[in-house]
Enzyme design. Structure first.
Site, PDB file in Angstrom:
ATOM      1  N   CYS A  80       0.926  -1.155  -0.149  1.00  0.00           N
ATOM      2  CA  CYS A  80      -0.103  -0.040  -0.101  1.00  0.00           C
ATOM      3  C   CYS A  80       0.780   1.208  -0.179  1.00  0.00           C
ATOM      4  O   CYS A  80       0.281   2.272  -0.129  1.00  0.00           O
ATOM      5  CB  CYS A  80      -0.970   0.111   1.340  1.00  0.00           C
ATOM      6  SG  CYS A  80      -2.050  -1.467   1.244  1.00  0.00           S
ATOM      7  N   GLY A 116     -14.066  -9.262  -2.466  1.00  0.00           N
ATOM      8  CA  GLY A 116     -13.393  -9.887  -0.992  1.00  0.00           C
ATOM      9  C   GLY A 116     -12.224  -9.159  -0.620  1.00  0.00           C
ATOM     10  O   GLY A 116     -11.992  -8.189  -1.170  1.00  0.00           O
ATOM     11  N   ARG A 187     -23.215  -4.362   8.112  1.00  0.00           N
ATOM     12  CA  ARG A 187     -23.199  -5.888   8.159  1.00  0.00           C
ATOM     13  C   ARG A 187     -21.734  -6.037   8.844  1.00  0.00           C
ATOM     14  O   ARG A 187     -20.981  -5.335   8.522  1.00  0.00           O
ATOM     15  CB  ARG A 187     -23.274  -6.572   6.844  1.00  0.00           C
ATOM     16  CG  ARG A 187     -22.133  -6.406   5.881  1.00  0.00           C
ATOM     17  CD  ARG A 187     -22.699  -7.153   4.659  1.00  0.00           C
ATOM     18  NE  ARG A 187     -21.863  -6.950   3.409  1.00  0.00           N
ATOM     19  CZ  ARG A 187     -20.686  -7.583   3.204  1.00  0.00           C
ATOM     20  NH1 ARG A 187     -20.087  -8.351   4.164  1.00  0.00           N
ATOM     21  NH2 ARG A 187     -19.877  -7.265   2.128  1.00  0.00           N
ATOM     22  N   CYS A 199     -12.452   0.549   4.412  1.00  0.00           N
ATOM     23  CA  CYS A 199     -12.103   1.125   3.224  1.00  0.00           C
ATOM     24  C   CYS A 199     -12.643   0.064   2.083  1.00  0.00           C
ATOM     25  O   CYS A 199     -12.775  -1.250   2.110  1.00  0.00           O
ATOM     26  CB  CYS A 199     -10.966   1.505   2.939  1.00  0.00           C
ATOM     27  SG  CYS A 199      -9.659   0.235   2.562  1.00  0.00           S
TER      28      CYS A 199
END
Length: 380
Positions: A80, A116, A187, A199
């Site tokens: 990242c 996912g 959820r 995020c």
């Protein structure tokens, strides 16, 4: 070391762009950057492109399309922190006089995975045992709430603030506000984290122009100075690790503050790595924006609002702006540039003179994060 300036910024809006490859997203950002600054391909001395999932030679594939071909070009992968690492390497070339003009960008397209959690590398003992990023941050959140007596509502306050900021950002993935009830009702993902504490996986690209004072003075665009550029790797430990203390962030920030000759109290704006709501609290403390164990009180009191004591993630952060991994660190620099040059529009923090950007990269067995980059930019 001589001064280094950011003299231009460009972003391909973040979001879901399933039909656009990472190289196309990076190309759009770099093409826009050159158009804004008027820099010709021949004036670019070197190029760096950060990406995690964009494939090999992404930087070369992007830059050759704008005419930067033959110069030194590097593709950077630091999870990242890839985009920020690209900026750091470009900063090194200009600061040491090896280059006068460098393009640094980041780009990734995550919709290609179909949803996912992000695929993490195999061959890592923790990942083989089932570790995924939401689980890691959920454990950190549980420990923080327990150790410091924080309420889960503090996590939701981070999401509400950053979604409110992102609602005014035309480059953000999400451009709508959410309420505490919305967050609480979303959820469950990994207790105590819910969907709106996390995020999104996004697609996007961002680019900045790094240059010497002489080049900056010739351009039609305003410039801001990079006072500090620091990158550190995680320290390996096989024993106990304090999950509430991102040691790599504290160590990288300490180096950046020393390089800039500034303190946390001098910072007006922070764009930090809020991949999950708990991350804003952890990193705010490691960056010195709040005392240890007190960030949950600061967020609830509004101290990190755009009109608060220090504006944290005025762009919306990763929670709202999105997180195309390799592009994130570069776009943080773009947002800081626009703030310091008064071009942030509805996001503008009045009177901002000092901005700090922070991003961490991945996690591997035995360390907090694999990489961390902190940049400090000022108006002079």
């Amino acid at each position: 070391m001589r001064p280094v300036y950011v003299a231009g910024a460009a972003v391909h809006p973040f979001g879901k762009h399933p039909g656009i490859k990472a190289a196309d997203l990076g190309y759009a950002a770099v093409r826009d950057l050159l158009a804004r600054t008027g820099i010709t391909p021949e004036q670019v001395d070197a190029g760096f492109g950060g990406s995690t999932y964009g494939g090999s030679l992404l930087a070369q594939r992007v830059l050759q399309r704008v005419g930067v071909s033959g110069q030194p070009v590097y593709t950077v992968e630091n999870a990242c922190a890839s985009g920020a690492a690209a900026v750091h390497l470009g900063w090194q070339l200009v600061a040491t006089g090896q280059a006068d003009c460098v393009v640094a960008f980041g780009a990734d397209n995550l919709t290609g995975f179909g949803g996912g959690t992000l695929p993490l590398t195999t061959g890592d003992i923790e990942i083989e045992q089932g570790m995924v990023m939401p689980a890691a941050y959920a454990m950190r959140a549980q420990r923080y709430l327990h150790d410091f007596g924080a309420a889960p509502e503090a996590l939701s306050a981070v999401s509400v603030k950053n979604r409110r900021n992102g609602a005014a950002n035309p480059r953000a993935h999400f451009q709508g506000e959410v309420s505490p009830a919305d967050v609480a009702g979303s959820r469950p993902i990994a207790d105590p984290l819910r969907l709106l504490h996390c995020c999104p996986n996004s697609d996007g690209g961002a680019a900045v122009l790094l240059c010497s004072a002489e080049i900056a003075a010739q351009l039609p665009t305003p410039a801001v100075r990079i006072r500090a550029s620091a990158v550190r790797s995680g320290r390996f430990h096989t024993g106990y690790r304090d999950m509430t203390w991102p040691e790599i962030t504290a160590r990288t920030a300490k180096a950046a503050y020393a390089m800039a000759g500034l303190a946390p109290s001098d910072v007006d704006i922070v764009e930090l790595h809020d991949a999950f709501a708990i991350a804003e609290l952890l990193h705010a403390e490691a960056l010195g924006l709040a005392d240890r164990g007190q960030a949950h009180k600061a967020i609830v009191a509004g101290e990190f609002d755009r009109d608060g004591r220090v504006a944290v993630s005025p762009s919306g952060g990763l929670l709202s702006r999105g997180h195309p991994v390799g592009a994130t660190g570069a776009t943080q620099i773009c947002e800081a540039y626009w703030q310091l040059t008064g071009q942030a529009g509805d996001l503008q923090v009045p009177g901002a003179e000092v901005a700090l950007t922070h991003v961490t990269g991945g996690g591997i067995f035995g360390v907090d994060n694999g990489a961390c980059a902190v940049h400090i930019l000022t108006t002079d």
